[in-house]
Scaffold this motif. Structure first.
Motif, PDB file in Angstrom:
ATOM      1  N   GLU A  82       0.808  -1.215   0.000  1.00 29.19           N
ATOM      2  CA  GLU A  82       0.000   0.000   0.000  1.00 29.19           C
ATOM      3  C   GLU A  82       0.847   1.273   0.000  1.00 29.19           C
ATOM      4  N   SER A  83       2.152   1.154  -0.137  1.00 29.90           N
ATOM      5  CA  SER A  83       3.037   2.312  -0.072  1.00 29.90           C
ATOM      6  C   SER A  83       3.162   3.017  -1.426  1.00 29.90           C
ATOM      7  N   ASP A  84       3.473   4.304  -1.368  1.00 29.15           N
ATOM      8  CA  ASP A  84       3.697   5.081  -2.587  1.00 29.15           C
ATOM      9  C   ASP A  84       4.901   4.561  -3.367  1.00 29.15           C
ATOM     10  N   GLU A  85       5.937   4.134  -2.643  1.00 34.28           N
ATOM     11  CA  GLU A  85       7.151   3.686  -3.329  1.00 34.28           C
ATOM     12  C   GLU A  85       6.935   2.415  -4.144  1.00 34.28           C
ATOM     13  N   SER A  86       5.985   1.583  -3.742  1.00 36.87           N
ATOM     14  CA  SER A  86       5.733   0.391  -4.550  1.00 36.87           C
ATOM     15  C   SER A  86       5.076   0.776  -5.882  1.00 36.87           C
ATOM     16  N   GLN A  87       4.280   1.832  -5.875  1.00 30.32           N
ATOM     17  CA  GLN A  87       3.687   2.314  -7.126  1.00 30.32           C
ATOM     18  C   GLN A  87       4.761   2.901  -8.052  1.00 30.32           C
ATOM     19  N   ILE A  88       5.750   3.525  -7.463  1.00 35.10           N
ATOM     20  CA  ILE A  88       6.868   4.061  -8.239  1.00 35.10           C
ATOM     21  C   ILE A  88       7.669   2.912  -8.855  1.00 35.10           C
ATOM     22  N   ALA A  89       7.901   1.863  -8.072  1.00 36.83           N
ATOM     23  CA  ALA A  89       8.617   0.692  -8.585  1.00 36.83           C
ATOM     24  C   ALA A  89       7.828   0.032  -9.720  1.00 36.83           C
ATOM     25  N   LEU A  90       6.514  -0.020  -9.571  1.00 31.29           N
ATOM     26  CA  LEU A  90       5.673  -0.612 -10.610  1.00 31.29           C
ATOM     27  C   LEU A  90       5.769   0.187 -11.911  1.00 31.29           C
ATOM     28  N   VAL A 122       5.779  -7.896 -16.906  1.00 27.27           N
ATOM     29  CA  VAL A 122       5.826  -7.576 -15.479  1.00 27.27           C
ATOM     30  C   VAL A 122       5.027  -8.618 -14.716  1.00 27.27           C
ATOM     31  N   GLU A 123       5.578  -9.050 -13.612  1.00 30.07           N
ATOM     32  CA  GLU A 123       4.833  -9.885 -12.677  1.00 30.07           C
ATOM     33  C   GLU A 123       4.695  -9.093 -11.387  1.00 30.07           C
ATOM     34  N   ILE A 124       3.457  -8.950 -10.933  1.00 32.32           N
ATOM     35  CA  ILE A 124       3.167  -8.212  -9.710  1.00 32.32           C
ATOM     36  C   ILE A 124       2.945  -9.209  -8.586  1.00 32.32           C
ATOM     37  N   LEU A 125       3.694  -9.027  -7.510  1.00 30.91           N
ATOM     38  CA  LEU A 125       3.584  -9.894  -6.341  1.00 30.91           C
ATOM     39  C   LEU A 125       3.082  -9.079  -5.159  1.00 30.91           C
ATOM     40  N   GLY A 177      -7.504  -6.646  -3.800  1.00 29.75           N
ATOM     41  CA  GLY A 177      -7.872  -5.316  -4.280  1.00 29.75           C
ATOM     42  C   GLY A 177      -6.653  -4.507  -4.676  1.00 29.75           C
ATOM     43  N   LEU A 178      -5.615  -4.604  -3.869  1.00 27.76           N
ATOM     44  CA  LEU A 178      -4.367  -3.893  -4.148  1.00 27.76           C
ATOM     45  C   LEU A 178      -3.742  -4.373  -5.449  1.00 27.76           C
ATOM     46  N   ILE A 179      -3.692  -5.659  -5.641  1.00 23.81           N
ATOM     47  CA  ILE A 179      -3.076  -6.220  -6.841  1.00 23.81           C
ATOM     48  C   ILE A 179      -3.920  -5.931  -8.084  1.00 23.81           C
ATOM     49  N   ALA A 180      -5.241  -5.951  -7.927  1.00 29.64           N
ATOM     50  CA  ALA A 180      -6.117  -5.629  -9.059  1.00 29.64           C
ATOM     51  C   ALA A 180      -5.957  -4.161  -9.462  1.00 29.64           C
ATOM     52  N   ALA A 181      -5.865  -3.271  -8.487  1.00 30.74           N
ATOM     53  CA  ALA A 181      -5.672  -1.851  -8.784  1.00 30.74           C
ATOM     54  C   ALA A 181      -4.332  -1.624  -9.470  1.00 30.74           C
ATOM     55  N   ALA A 182      -3.299  -2.298  -9.002  1.00 28.72           N
ATOM     56  CA  ALA A 182      -1.978  -2.156  -9.615  1.00 28.72           C
ATOM     57  C   ALA A 182      -2.003  -2.673 -11.051  1.00 28.72           C
ATOM     58  N   ALA A 183      -2.670  -3.781 -11.277  1.00 29.45           N
ATOM     59  CA  ALA A 183      -2.765  -4.328 -12.631  1.00 29.45           C
ATOM     60  C   ALA A 183      -3.520  -3.370 -13.540  1.00 29.45           C
ATOM     61  N   GLY A 184      -4.596  -2.793 -13.033  1.00 33.18           N
ATOM     62  CA  GLY A 184      -5.361  -1.833 -13.825  1.00 33.18           C
ATOM     63  C   GLY A 184      -4.536  -0.626 -14.211  1.00 33.18           C
ATOM     64  N   PRO A 226      -0.055  -7.721 -16.842  1.00 32.10           N
ATOM     65  CA  PRO A 226       0.885  -8.381 -15.934  1.00 32.10           C
ATOM     66  C   PRO A 226       0.391  -9.745 -15.461  1.00 32.10           C
ATOM     67  N   LYS A 227       1.324 -10.532 -15.003  1.00 33.38           N
ATOM     68  CA  LYS A 227       0.982 -11.754 -14.288  1.00 33.38           C
ATOM     69  C   LYS A 227       0.795 -11.336 -12.828  1.00 33.38           C
ATOM     70  N   LEU A 228      -0.229 -11.827 -12.176  1.00 33.75           N
ATOM     71  CA  LEU A 228      -0.547 -11.442 -10.804  1.00 33.75           C
ATOM     72  C   LEU A 228      -0.339 -12.613  -9.862  1.00 33.75           C
ATOM     73  N   THR A 229       0.348 -12.348  -8.758  1.00 37.94           N
ATOM     74  CA  THR A 229       0.610 -13.391  -7.780  1.00 37.94           C
ATOM     75  C   THR A 229       0.334 -12.846  -6.392  1.00 37.94           C
ATOM     76  N   LEU A 230      -0.391 -13.590  -5.614  1.00 36.45           N
ATOM     77  CA  LEU A 230      -0.680 -13.256  -4.227  1.00 36.45           C
ATOM     78  C   LEU A 230      -0.199 -14.416  -3.378  1.00 36.45           C
ATOM     79  N   ARG A 231       0.718 -14.125  -2.457  1.00 37.51           N
ATOM     80  CA  ARG A 231       1.277 -15.198  -1.623  1.00 37.51           C
ATOM     81  C   ARG A 231       1.290 -14.760  -0.168  1.00 37.51           C
TER      82      ARG A 231
END
Length: 151
Positions: A10-18, A32-35, A63-70, A80-85
């Protein structure tokens, strides 16, 4: 195909990395694969309460991963490929890299100020040289224009 593994939260820096990973993937013909990682829920004596807590955590991460993918699809056109672990972040990242030879880099965002974050601290610290792929640490202080220019 060259794949950039991005760990988001949920951090701003992860959005920058994405954004950085997406721009690199577009320029290199990669993907891109989002984890998204979740912490294991602490044991609660009442099973129903524990199940509800686990479900809420999973739904928040989904929800976080879906928003990032969108965002990724909208800005770059990449799907992207989406992974939740669930579990220990560094161990999961290592497992994923070991299981997928197409992962070319781990992309993490560092906080704009203060501590850089647990995964950055881990992979840039004592384990800095142990991964078989480069670790790209994107400073959280970068704006969109700087990311676009650098990627």
């Amino acid at each position: 195909m060259r794949t950039y593994l991005v760990v988001i939260d949920e951090s701003d820096e992860s959005q920058i990395a994405l954004r950085f990973a997406a721009r690199r993937a577009v320029k290199t013909g990669g993907s891109v694969e989002i984890l998204a990682l979740t912490e294991p829920t602490e044991f609660v004596q009442w099973g129903g309460v524990m199940a509800t807590m686990e479900e809420e955590t999973r739904q928040r991460a989904e929800g976080l991963i879906a928003a990032a993918a969108g965002t990724l699809i909208e800005e770059s056109g990449l799907k992207p490929k989406l992974t939740l672990r669930e579990g220990d972040g560094p161990a999961i990242v290592r497992e994923m890299i070991a299981a997928n030879p197409e992962i070319a880099a781990l992309v993490l965002g560092a906080a704009a100020s203060g501590a850089p974050g647990p995964l950055v601290s881990h992979f840039a610290g004592t384990d800095a040289g142990t991964l078989p792929v480069p670790v790209m640490i994107v400073p959280g202080s970068l704006d969109r224009e700087a990311i676009d220019r650098l990627s």
